[in-house]
Write a protein that holds these residues in place. Sequence first.
Motif, PDB file in Angstrom:
ATOM      1  N   ASP A 101     -27.970 101.650  34.919  1.00 13.55           N
ATOM      2  CA  ASP A 101     -28.738 101.665  33.675  1.00 13.55           C
ATOM      3  C   ASP A 101     -28.842 100.265  33.091  1.00 13.55           C
ATOM      4  OD1 ASP A 101     -30.069 103.392  31.637  1.00 13.55           O
ATOM      5  OD2 ASP A 101     -28.536 102.521  30.336  1.00 13.55           O
ATOM      6  N   MET A 102     -27.791  99.436  33.246  1.00 14.08           N
ATOM      7  CA  MET A 102     -27.856  98.047  32.785  1.00 14.08           C
ATOM      8  C   MET A 102     -28.926  97.274  33.552  1.00 14.08           C
ATOM      9  SD  MET A 102     -23.840  96.981  32.478  1.00 14.08           S
ATOM     10  CE  MET A 102     -22.605  98.186  32.033  1.00 14.08           C
ATOM     11  N   VAL A 103     -28.929  97.433  34.874  1.00 16.11           N
ATOM     12  CA  VAL A 103     -29.935  96.752  35.699  1.00 16.11           C
ATOM     13  C   VAL A 103     -31.329  97.224  35.309  1.00 16.11           C
ATOM     14  CG1 VAL A 103     -30.750  96.376  38.056  1.00 16.11           C
ATOM     15  CG2 VAL A 103     -28.298  96.483  37.600  1.00 16.11           C
ATOM     16  N   ASP A 104     -31.464  98.529  35.075  1.00 16.62           N
ATOM     17  CA  ASP A 104     -32.759  99.092  34.705  1.00 16.62           C
ATOM     18  C   ASP A 104     -33.210  98.575  33.352  1.00 16.62           C
ATOM     19  OD1 ASP A 104     -34.888 101.045  35.427  1.00 16.62           O
ATOM     20  OD2 ASP A 104     -34.232 102.011  33.574  1.00 16.62           O
ATOM     21  N   ALA A 105     -32.269  98.359  32.424  1.00 17.21           N
ATOM     22  CA  ALA A 105     -32.624  97.839  31.095  1.00 17.21           C
ATOM     23  C   ALA A 105     -33.215  96.438  31.208  1.00 17.21           C
ATOM     24  CB  ALA A 105     -31.394  97.830  30.193  1.00 17.21           C
ATOM     25  N   VAL A 106     -32.617  95.592  32.049  1.00 13.78           N
ATOM     26  CA  VAL A 106     -33.148  94.242  32.256  1.00 13.78           C
ATOM     27  C   VAL A 106     -34.538  94.315  32.873  1.00 13.78           C
ATOM     28  CG1 VAL A 106     -32.811  92.057  33.461  1.00 13.78           C
ATOM     29  CG2 VAL A 106     -30.855  93.236  32.474  1.00 13.78           C
ATOM     30  N   ALA A 116     -45.969  84.868  31.706  1.00 12.52           N
ATOM     31  CA  ALA A 116     -45.849  86.167  32.381  1.00 12.52           C
ATOM     32  C   ALA A 116     -45.348  85.979  33.807  1.00 12.52           C
ATOM     33  CB  ALA A 116     -47.199  86.880  32.378  1.00 12.52           C
ATOM     34  N   ALA A 117     -45.875  84.979  34.512  1.00 15.34           N
ATOM     35  CA  ALA A 117     -45.445  84.710  35.890  1.00 15.34           C
ATOM     36  C   ALA A 117     -43.987  84.263  35.917  1.00 15.34           C
ATOM     37  CB  ALA A 117     -46.338  83.652  36.524  1.00 15.34           C
ATOM     38  N   GLY A 118     -43.577  83.447  34.949  1.00 13.92           N
ATOM     39  CA  GLY A 118     -42.197  83.002  34.885  1.00 13.92           C
ATOM     40  C   GLY A 118     -41.232  84.154  34.674  1.00 13.92           C
ATOM     41  N   THR A 119     -41.657  85.126  33.860  1.00 14.32           N
ATOM     42  CA  THR A 119     -40.823  86.304  33.621  1.00 14.32           C
ATOM     43  C   THR A 119     -40.673  87.128  34.889  1.00 14.32           C
ATOM     44  OG1 THR A 119     -41.495  86.398  31.292  1.00 14.32           O
ATOM     45  CG2 THR A 119     -40.586  88.407  32.262  1.00 14.32           C
ATOM     46  N   LEU A 120     -41.786  87.371  35.582  1.00 16.71           N
ATOM     47  CA  LEU A 120     -41.742  88.142  36.827  1.00 16.71           C
ATOM     48  C   LEU A 120     -40.888  87.450  37.870  1.00 16.71           C
ATOM     49  CD1 LEU A 120     -45.323  89.590  37.487  1.00 16.71           C
ATOM     50  CD2 LEU A 120     -43.208  90.832  37.047  1.00 16.71           C
ATOM     51  N   ASN A 121     -41.030  86.141  37.974  1.00 13.48           N
ATOM     52  CA  ASN A 121     -40.260  85.386  38.957  1.00 13.48           C
ATOM     53  C   ASN A 121     -38.766  85.447  38.655  1.00 13.48           C
ATOM     54  OD1 ASN A 121     -40.186  83.445  41.251  1.00 13.48           O
ATOM     55  ND2 ASN A 121     -39.377  82.066  39.703  1.00 13.48           N
ATOM     56  N   GLY A 122     -38.418  85.329  37.379  1.00 18.58           N
ATOM     57  CA  GLY A 122     -37.011  85.380  37.008  1.00 18.58           C
ATOM     58  C   GLY A 122     -36.407  86.743  37.270  1.00 18.58           C
ATOM     59  N   ILE A 123     -37.144  87.812  36.956  1.00 26.01           N
ATOM     60  CA  ILE A 123     -36.631  89.164  37.163  1.00 26.01           C
ATOM     61  C   ILE A 123     -36.484  89.464  38.649  1.00 26.01           C
ATOM     62  CG2 ILE A 123     -37.235  91.603  36.974  1.00 26.01           C
ATOM     63  CD1 ILE A 123     -36.070  90.512  34.448  1.00 26.01           C
ATOM     64  N   SER A 124     -37.475  89.087  39.445  1.00 27.11           N
ATOM     65  CA  SER A 124     -37.457  89.424  40.868  1.00 27.11           C
ATOM     66  C   SER A 124     -36.332  88.716  41.609  1.00 27.11           C
ATOM     67  CB  SER A 124     -38.802  89.073  41.507  1.00 27.11           C
ATOM     68  OG  SER A 124     -39.038  87.671  41.444  1.00 27.11           O
ATOM     69  N   ASP A 178     -36.709  96.854  32.710  1.00 33.15           N
ATOM     70  CA  ASP A 178     -37.677  97.400  31.748  1.00 33.15           C
ATOM     71  C   ASP A 178     -38.131  96.327  30.762  1.00 33.15           C
ATOM     72  OD1 ASP A 178     -37.433  99.811  32.973  1.00 33.15           O
ATOM     73  OD2 ASP A 178     -36.471 100.857  31.303  1.00 33.15           O
ATOM     74  N   LEU A 179     -37.182  95.537  30.260  1.00 35.56           N
ATOM     75  CA  LEU A 179     -37.542  94.489  29.313  1.00 35.56           C
ATOM     76  C   LEU A 179     -38.412  93.435  29.985  1.00 35.56           C
ATOM     77  CD1 LEU A 179     -37.271  93.289  26.496  1.00 35.56           C
ATOM     78  CD2 LEU A 179     -35.146  92.179  27.231  1.00 35.56           C
ATOM     79  N   GLY A 180     -38.116  93.117  31.248  1.00 33.90           N
ATOM     80  CA  GLY A 180     -38.918  92.126  31.971  1.00 33.90           C
ATOM     81  C   GLY A 180     -40.338  92.591  32.199  1.00 33.90           C
ATOM     82  N   VAL A 181     -40.519  93.849  32.577  1.00 33.65           N
ATOM     83  CA  VAL A 181     -41.867  94.384  32.798  1.00 33.65           C
ATOM     84  C   VAL A 181     -42.650  94.393  31.483  1.00 33.65           C
ATOM     85  CG1 VAL A 181     -43.170  96.449  33.420  1.00 33.65           C
ATOM     86  CG2 VAL A 181     -41.210  95.762  34.800  1.00 33.65           C
ATOM     87  N   ALA A 182     -42.012  94.858  30.409  1.00 34.15           N
ATOM     88  CA  ALA A 182     -42.690  94.896  29.113  1.00 34.15           C
ATOM     89  C   ALA A 182     -43.060  93.488  28.655  1.00 34.15           C
ATOM     90  CB  ALA A 182     -41.801  95.578  28.078  1.00 34.15           C
ATOM     91  N   GLU A 183     -42.176  92.524  28.860  1.00 33.62           N
ATOM     92  CA  GLU A 183     -42.459  91.140  28.465  1.00 33.62           C
ATOM     93  C   GLU A 183     -43.629  90.571  29.267  1.00 33.62           C
ATOM     94  OE1 GLU A 183     -42.012  87.289  26.659  1.00 33.62           O
ATOM     95  OE2 GLU A 183     -41.528  89.344  26.077  1.00 33.62           O
ATOM     96  N   THR A 184     -43.688  90.910  30.555  1.00 32.63           N
ATOM     97  CA  THR A 184     -44.780  90.426  31.394  1.00 32.63           C
ATOM     98  C   THR A 184     -46.123  90.934  30.881  1.00 32.63           C
ATOM     99  OG1 THR A 184     -43.327  90.355  33.337  1.00 32.63           O
ATOM    100  CG2 THR A 184     -45.698  90.392  33.736  1.00 32.63           C
ATOM    101  N   LEU A 219     -28.561  95.088  25.109  1.00 33.62           N
ATOM    102  CA  LEU A 219     -27.779  94.868  26.322  1.00 33.62           C
ATOM    103  C   LEU A 219     -28.512  93.935  27.276  1.00 33.62           C
ATOM    104  CD1 LEU A 219     -25.413  95.455  28.199  1.00 33.62           C
ATOM    105  CD2 LEU A 219     -26.596  97.536  28.935  1.00 33.62           C
ATOM    106  N   ALA A 220     -29.811  94.162  27.461  1.00 33.71           N
ATOM    107  CA  ALA A 220     -30.594  93.319  28.364  1.00 33.71           C
ATOM    108  C   ALA A 220     -30.622  91.876  27.873  1.00 33.71           C
ATOM    109  CB  ALA A 220     -32.015  93.870  28.491  1.00 33.71           C
ATOM    110  N   ARG A 221     -30.788  91.669  26.576  1.00 34.10           N
ATOM    111  CA  ARG A 221     -30.830  90.306  26.043  1.00 34.10           C
ATOM    112  C   ARG A 221     -29.462  89.631  26.159  1.00 34.10           C
ATOM    113  NH1 ARG A 221     -34.856  89.861  20.889  1.00 34.10           N
ATOM    114  NH2 ARG A 221     -34.684  87.682  21.513  1.00 34.10           N
TER     115      ARG A 221
END
Length: 225
Positions: free
Chosen positions: A143-148, A168-176, A150-156, A35-37
Amino acid sequence: QAATAAVLRSGYLSHQGGPEDGLLALDLSSDRVRLARYLLDGVAQGQPLGALLGYQLEQAMHDAALDAYIQPLRDKFPVAAGKLTPTDPGAEIAGASNVTDGLALDQARQAGALATGTDWGTGLPGPGADQDKLAGLFAALDDMVDAVSDLGVAETVYQTMRGNPDRAAGTLNGISQAQQMPEPQIADTPRGGTDQTHRVAALLAGPPARPAAWASVPATPRALA
Protein backbone atom coordinates in the motif's frame (compact mmCIF):
# COMPACT_ATOMS: atom_id res chain seq x y z
CA GLN A 1 -6.94 20.14 -9.62
CA ALA A 2 -10.55 19.91 -10.74
CA ALA A 3 -9.52 19.31 -14.35
CA THR A 4 -7.04 16.66 -13.23
CA ALA A 5 -9.74 14.89 -11.21
CA ALA A 6 -12.06 14.96 -14.23
CA VAL A 7 -9.45 13.43 -16.53
CA LEU A 8 -8.53 10.72 -14.02
CA ARG A 9 -12.19 9.88 -13.41
CA SER A 10 -12.86 9.67 -17.13
CA GLY A 11 -9.89 7.31 -17.55
CA TYR A 12 -11.08 5.16 -14.66
CA LEU A 13 -14.62 4.91 -16.04
CA SER A 14 -13.42 4.09 -19.56
CA HIS A 15 -11.58 0.99 -18.28
CA GLN A 16 -14.36 -0.38 -16.11
CA GLY A 17 -15.60 -3.83 -17.07
CA GLY A 18 -12.67 -4.49 -19.41
CA PRO A 19 -9.41 -6.43 -19.11
CA GLU A 20 -7.85 -3.42 -17.33
CA ASP A 21 -10.69 -2.96 -14.84
CA GLY A 22 -9.46 -0.90 -11.89
CA LEU A 23 -6.86 1.01 -13.86
CA LEU A 24 -6.54 4.60 -12.57
CA ALA A 25 -8.39 3.67 -9.39
CA LEU A 26 -6.27 6.15 -7.46
CA ASP A 27 -6.59 6.78 -3.73
CA LEU A 28 -5.37 10.27 -2.82
CA SER A 29 -6.74 10.34 0.71
CA SER A 30 -4.82 12.55 3.11
CA ASP A 31 -3.05 9.77 5.01
CA ARG A 32 -1.75 8.15 1.81
CA VAL A 33 -0.60 11.49 0.38
CA ARG A 34 1.22 12.33 3.63
CA LEU A 35 2.93 8.93 3.57
CA ALA A 36 3.91 9.28 -0.09
CA ARG A 37 5.33 12.77 0.45
CA TYR A 38 7.27 11.53 3.48
CA LEU A 39 8.88 8.81 1.36
CA LEU A 40 9.56 11.20 -1.53
CA ASP A 41 11.17 13.69 0.86
CA GLY A 42 13.50 10.92 2.00
CA VAL A 43 14.41 10.10 -1.61
CA ALA A 44 15.10 13.80 -2.23
CA GLN A 45 17.59 13.70 0.68
CA GLY A 46 19.51 10.84 -0.93
CA GLN A 47 17.91 7.78 0.67
CA PRO A 48 16.97 4.86 -1.62
CA LEU A 49 13.21 4.27 -1.77
CA GLY A 50 13.78 0.59 -1.03
CA ALA A 51 15.61 1.45 2.20
CA LEU A 52 12.90 3.88 3.33
CA LEU A 53 10.25 1.22 2.74
CA GLY A 54 12.43 -1.26 4.58
CA TYR A 55 12.66 1.01 7.62
CA GLN A 56 8.86 1.24 7.74
CA LEU A 57 8.47 -2.53 7.37
CA GLU A 58 11.03 -3.40 10.03
CA GLN A 59 9.50 -0.95 12.50
CA ALA A 60 6.12 -2.61 11.95
CA MET A 61 7.74 -6.05 12.40
CA HIS A 62 9.30 -4.93 15.67
CA ASP A 63 5.94 -3.63 16.91
CA ALA A 64 4.37 -7.00 16.02
CA ALA A 65 7.12 -8.96 17.88
CA LEU A 66 8.43 -10.44 14.63
CA ASP A 67 12.05 -9.32 15.09
CA ALA A 68 13.36 -12.86 14.51
CA TYR A 69 12.55 -12.56 10.81
CA ILE A 70 14.18 -9.17 10.17
CA GLN A 71 17.69 -10.46 9.48
CA PRO A 72 16.53 -13.27 7.15
CA LEU A 73 14.63 -10.67 5.12
CA ARG A 74 17.73 -8.45 5.05
CA ASP A 75 19.74 -11.40 3.76
CA LYS A 76 17.12 -12.25 1.13
CA PHE A 77 16.47 -8.66 0.00
CA PRO A 78 19.60 -6.57 0.70
CA VAL A 79 19.89 -2.94 -0.34
CA ALA A 80 22.55 -2.86 -3.08
CA ALA A 81 25.05 -0.14 -2.23
CA GLY A 82 27.24 -0.10 -5.32
CA LYS A 83 25.08 -1.26 -8.23
CA LEU A 84 28.30 -2.57 -9.81
CA THR A 85 28.44 -5.66 -11.99
CA PRO A 86 30.99 -8.46 -11.41
CA THR A 87 32.35 -7.88 -14.93
CA ASP A 88 33.73 -4.47 -14.01
CA PRO A 89 37.50 -4.54 -13.27
CA GLY A 90 37.93 -4.51 -9.53
CA ALA A 91 34.20 -4.29 -9.02
CA GLU A 92 32.78 -5.40 -5.73
CA ILE A 93 29.13 -6.06 -5.01
CA ALA A 94 28.40 -4.30 -1.75
CA GLY A 95 25.11 -4.79 0.00
CA ALA A 96 23.80 -3.02 3.07
CA SER A 97 22.79 -5.51 5.74
CA ASN A 98 21.23 -2.99 8.10
CA VAL A 99 17.84 -2.76 6.41
CA THR A 100 15.61 -4.74 4.06
CA ASP A 101 15.10 -3.48 0.51
CA GLY A 102 11.36 -2.97 0.79
CA LEU A 103 10.94 -2.17 -2.89
CA ALA A 104 12.70 -5.37 -4.00
CA LEU A 105 10.61 -7.36 -1.52
CA ASP A 106 7.38 -5.88 -2.84
CA GLN A 107 8.38 -6.53 -6.46
CA ALA A 108 9.19 -10.14 -5.57
CA ARG A 109 5.76 -10.54 -3.99
CA GLN A 110 4.11 -9.10 -7.08
CA ALA A 111 6.00 -11.73 -9.12
CA GLY A 112 4.57 -14.53 -6.96
CA ALA A 113 7.21 -15.01 -4.27
CA LEU A 114 6.37 -15.15 -0.54
CA ALA A 115 2.85 -16.39 -1.18
CA THR A 116 0.90 -17.27 1.96
CA GLY A 117 0.88 -20.98 2.71
CA THR A 118 4.21 -21.72 1.01
CA ASP A 119 7.78 -22.22 2.24
CA TRP A 120 9.52 -18.84 2.32
CA GLY A 121 13.03 -20.19 2.83
CA THR A 122 15.77 -20.16 5.45
CA GLY A 123 14.94 -18.27 8.62
CA LEU A 124 11.49 -17.20 7.44
CA PRO A 125 8.25 -18.63 8.81
CA GLY A 126 6.38 -21.48 7.18
CA PRO A 127 2.59 -21.61 7.00
CA GLY A 128 1.15 -20.48 10.30
CA ALA A 129 0.33 -17.50 12.48
CA ASP A 130 3.65 -15.68 12.04
CA GLN A 131 3.48 -16.04 8.29
CA ASP A 132 -0.05 -14.63 8.29
CA LYS A 133 1.11 -11.65 10.38
CA LEU A 134 4.01 -10.99 8.01
CA ALA A 135 1.69 -11.25 5.01
CA GLY A 136 -0.44 -8.51 6.54
CA LEU A 137 2.63 -6.29 6.97
CA PHE A 138 3.68 -7.03 3.39
CA ALA A 139 0.23 -5.90 2.25
CA ALA A 140 0.73 -2.64 4.14
CA LEU A 141 4.12 -2.29 2.43
CA ASP A 142 2.45 -2.75 -0.94
CA ASP A 143 0.00 0.00 0.00
CA MET A 144 2.95 2.35 0.65
CA VAL A 145 4.37 1.63 -2.81
CA ASP A 146 0.92 2.10 -4.31
CA ALA A 147 0.51 5.46 -2.52
CA VAL A 148 3.72 6.77 -4.11
CA SER A 149 2.59 5.48 -7.51
CA ASP A 150 -0.89 7.04 -7.18
CA LEU A 151 0.55 10.42 -6.25
CA GLY A 152 3.02 10.23 -9.15
CA VAL A 153 0.33 9.43 -11.71
CA ALA A 154 -1.93 12.21 -10.42
CA GLU A 155 0.97 14.69 -10.46
CA THR A 156 1.83 13.73 -14.04
CA VAL A 157 -1.73 14.40 -15.22
CA TYR A 158 -1.83 17.62 -13.18
CA GLN A 159 1.32 18.99 -14.81
CA THR A 160 0.07 17.92 -18.24
CA MET A 161 -3.17 19.83 -17.67
CA ARG A 162 -1.12 22.89 -16.68
CA GLY A 163 0.83 22.69 -19.94
CA ASN A 164 4.10 21.68 -18.26
CA PRO A 165 5.27 18.53 -20.11
CA ASP A 166 8.85 18.73 -18.83
CA ARG A 167 7.76 18.49 -15.21
CA ALA A 168 5.29 15.73 -16.10
CA ALA A 169 8.08 13.76 -17.80
CA GLY A 170 10.37 14.28 -14.81
CA THR A 171 7.70 12.91 -12.49
CA LEU A 172 7.15 9.82 -14.65
CA ASN A 173 10.87 9.21 -14.92
CA GLY A 174 11.38 9.50 -11.18
CA ILE A 175 8.50 7.15 -10.36
CA SER A 176 9.47 4.53 -12.94
CA GLN A 177 13.07 4.37 -11.68
CA ALA A 178 12.31 4.87 -7.96
CA GLN A 179 14.44 8.00 -8.03
CA GLN A 180 13.96 11.63 -7.02
CA MET A 181 10.98 13.29 -8.66
CA PRO A 182 9.88 16.94 -8.59
CA GLU A 183 7.96 18.04 -5.51
CA PRO A 184 4.30 17.11 -6.19
CA GLN A 185 2.21 20.24 -6.55
CA ILE A 186 -1.20 18.61 -6.90
CA ALA A 187 -1.28 18.03 -3.14
CA ASP A 188 -0.83 21.73 -2.37
CA THR A 189 -4.14 23.22 -1.24
CA PRO A 190 -4.74 26.67 -2.77
CA ARG A 191 -5.70 29.16 -0.12
CA GLY A 192 -8.35 31.72 -1.00
CA GLY A 193 -9.59 34.87 0.71
CA THR A 194 -8.16 38.36 1.09
CA ASP A 195 -5.07 39.24 3.09
CA GLN A 196 -5.73 41.70 5.90
CA THR A 197 -3.21 43.33 8.23
CA HIS A 198 -4.24 44.38 11.74
CA ARG A 199 -2.41 47.18 13.56
CA VAL A 200 -2.81 48.19 17.19
CA ALA A 201 -2.31 51.75 18.45
CA ALA A 202 -2.03 52.77 22.11
CA LEU A 203 -3.51 56.25 22.68
CA LEU A 204 -2.03 58.34 25.55
CA ALA A 205 -3.85 61.40 26.92
CA GLY A 206 -1.37 64.30 26.85
CA PRO A 207 2.41 64.25 27.36
CA PRO A 208 3.56 61.78 30.02
CA ALA A 209 5.00 63.04 33.28
CA ARG A 210 8.82 63.12 33.34
CA PRO A 211 10.22 61.01 36.23
CA ALA A 212 12.43 62.99 38.64
CA ALA A 213 15.22 60.44 38.28
CA TRP A 214 15.44 61.33 34.58
CA ALA A 215 15.95 65.05 35.16
CA SER A 216 19.64 64.84 34.24
CA VAL A 217 19.06 62.83 31.04
CA PRO A 218 19.59 64.99 27.94
CA ALA A 219 16.47 65.51 25.87
CA THR A 220 17.70 63.32 22.99
CA PRO A 221 15.22 61.76 20.56
CA ARG A 222 15.67 58.47 22.38
CA ALA A 223 14.99 60.09 25.75
CA LEU A 224 11.90 61.78 24.38
CA ALA A 225 10.67 58.44 23.07
